[in-house]
Motif scaffolding. Structure first.
Motif: not given
Lengths: 354, 354
Positions: A150-155, A157-164, A179-187
């Motif tokens: 979970d810790y690794i994925v959390e680190k 997810e912002i990269i993924l959000a940036r890519a999207i 990312v905060e609002t859709h935390k689990i979706k991004y994870k």
């Protein structure tokens, strides 16, 4: 609006009193300063302190510590397991390559519960060690799933959000909010992406290095990441087993994490729809009556918050009653409110029973 | 005390207004009537209703429905899987007994990811079907773990509590309270008990019917319930495979549930220790200031509850801000409190923007 103003005027005060580093707009908007981290609070008066020393470290630090702890545990487990199986390598039968490599490969195949059966324990001692390996391995994989993964994925997810949102004009603050609002979706999306890469890598490797046919490679990958491991197809070369040690650990954990986020996503969706229902339903006079905790015929903002949280199922009766007990104990003058006077009585020692 | 009185006088009103069947003392002590279940609320005025029709059913009913749904899904999965593998039984190689029995045994061994390898798919079609079986099976087992297993254990935990407190003078109300307070502990103990029984049954069966040595039987049980399934020891007789179908499904799910409760238990312990710290720490003037949401220099019971819940990490800033938004919308006269007047304005239609 009155309450909006109250919130606004609260902000400068918070900034003056709080020594917490505020990273972004989101955090700066918090109406209350958190004192969950005792170390960060430099304003707590220490004279006449009757408080018991808190065993709690700040939550963020605790979570980081756990991640390192989990990593050390994994290293210790792999090291110990490999050593044991290397020492009793003559009591393990099956397709063999290199003594050390077979030991660590057997350890990983066992602890992830893949259990191909291309190497099987052939003595009581080996069987017992395999049993210990699989149980401790399962617990460890569970720990990795709940802490480290979970810790690794959390680190990431912002990269993924940036890519999207590449190409769109989205500022870093908006991105963080998204990312905060859709935390689990991004994870979930991040894990799915990693899983796809791992599956692709596995198929390619089995096809190119282990010389399997394409469909057999796909079948072996499915059979491995799900920990099914019939054993009709497995890694039989030295290079293959070296790859397998890392790939099996990564891919089995990744698939499990994928299913975990899928479940979390559905739970979150259900909770959101309940919260939405609570927040859009029509308020009746009996709701107001039920929310009016102090029976003064009006419902304050805080009373409304407590009532709605309870309706949403976020807090329980028990949560409320333990805090109420404490409130009643602290409210020495029994005014129904906590004031500076109550605290003064508390500081000057316990008063005579009233 | 003032607030205690308020709670006491609230009770008779609740009984008059609420049509919810109150089962026990614990539930009767709830200060607020819950209206999470719209169907149960007969006092909500329906005239001029602008509320959108709620798609929500009462939570309890929903959870029961899910249990039946999960059971039907399991039956459908087993039925479909067995039929498929029966039809292509010539494309599966290995130790065979009865055609139909082998099909359902292969389906269960695959969907639980045990994968002994005593029966393996021998064609592209069979391999593809096995892949589909294992993925859908994993998802289904996950669903069983999150819905049905918890439901079953919950039904049983009162029996365990009764057994533990046998001989002591404990009334049914106290027993129920004990189970409510230590819910996860009892679920964990119940699962551990069932797991022990299943392990014992498995060893006994393998020893008596499959004629394995005691240590081999133990090793086969461990290898199966962890879904390791090397395949050097498995069920090879008709009677054995009939037993295996039920036993493998039960024991693998039971062990997974055991680990889940173990994790929940540790999470609960951490949450409790944080809650305890929050509830026993010394309250400082800055805490009072931070808790004072409406800036009236006193902290009401509800304000204190919201502040402490936030300190405990039970609710987030986001939870509070969405409810505050709604509060501000409902507070038409901008008095900072919700009153009957606000509701009247709401009922008579939206007022002109102020």
């Amino acid at each position: 609006m009155a309450l909006d103003d109250a919130k606004q005027t609260l902000l400068p005060e918070l900034k003056d009193h709080s020594h917490v580093n505020e990273k972004n707009d989101l955090q700066r908007r918090r109406p209350w300063r958190s004192s969950s981290s005792p170390e960060l609070d430099t304003h707590r008066p220490d004279q006449n302190a009757v408080q018991t020393p808190s065993p709690l470290v700040p939550l963020a630090a605790k979570s980081k510590f756990s991640f390192r702890q989990v990593f050390m545990l994994l290293a210790a487990h792999l090291g110990g397991g490999t050593l044991c199986f290397f020492l009793i390598r003559n009591q393990i039968k099956g397709t063999k390559t290199n003594g050390f490599l077979d030991a660590i490969y057997f350890c990983v195949v066992t602890m992830t519960t893949v259990g191909y059966g291309d190497l099987v324990p052939d003595s009581m001692l080996a069987k017992l060690l395999a049993c210990i390996d699989v149980f401790t391995g399962m617990a460890l994989v569970g720990l990795i799933l709940s802490k480290a993964a979970d810790y690794i994925v959390e680190k990431q997810e912002i990269i993924l959000a940036r890519a999207i949102h590449l190409g769109e004009k989205v500022g870093p603050a908006e991105l963080l909010k998204e990312v905060e609002t859709h935390k689990i979706k991004y994870k979930f999306l991040m894990t799915a992406t990693i899983l796809m890469i791992l599956i692709f890598m596995g198929i390619l490797f089995l096809y190119l290095v282990e010389n399997l046919e394409f469909m057999d490679a796909f079948y072996c990958v499915c059979s491995t990441i799900t920990t099914l491991g019939y054993g009709d197809q497995s890694f039989s070369t030295s290079v293959g087993r070296t790859f397998a040690v890392f790939w099996i650990l990564g891919s089995t954990i990744c698939l499990a994490q994928f299913f975990l986020y899928l479940a979390e996503l559905s739970t979150e969706r259900r909770q959101r729809s309940l919260a939405k229902w609570v927040l859009t339903r029509r308020l009746s006079p009996s709701d107001l009556e039920a929310a009016d905790l102090d029976h003064d015929k009006v419902v304050s903002a805080a009373e409304f918050i407590v009532y709605e949280l309870k309706e949403m199922g976020k807090i329980s009766e028990h949560d409320i009653s333990v805090i109420m007990e404490r409130f009643e104990k602290l409210d020495y003058d029994q005014s129904g409110t906590l004031t500076a006077t109550d605290l003064k009585i508390l500081c000057s020692g316990l008063p005579a029973a009233t």
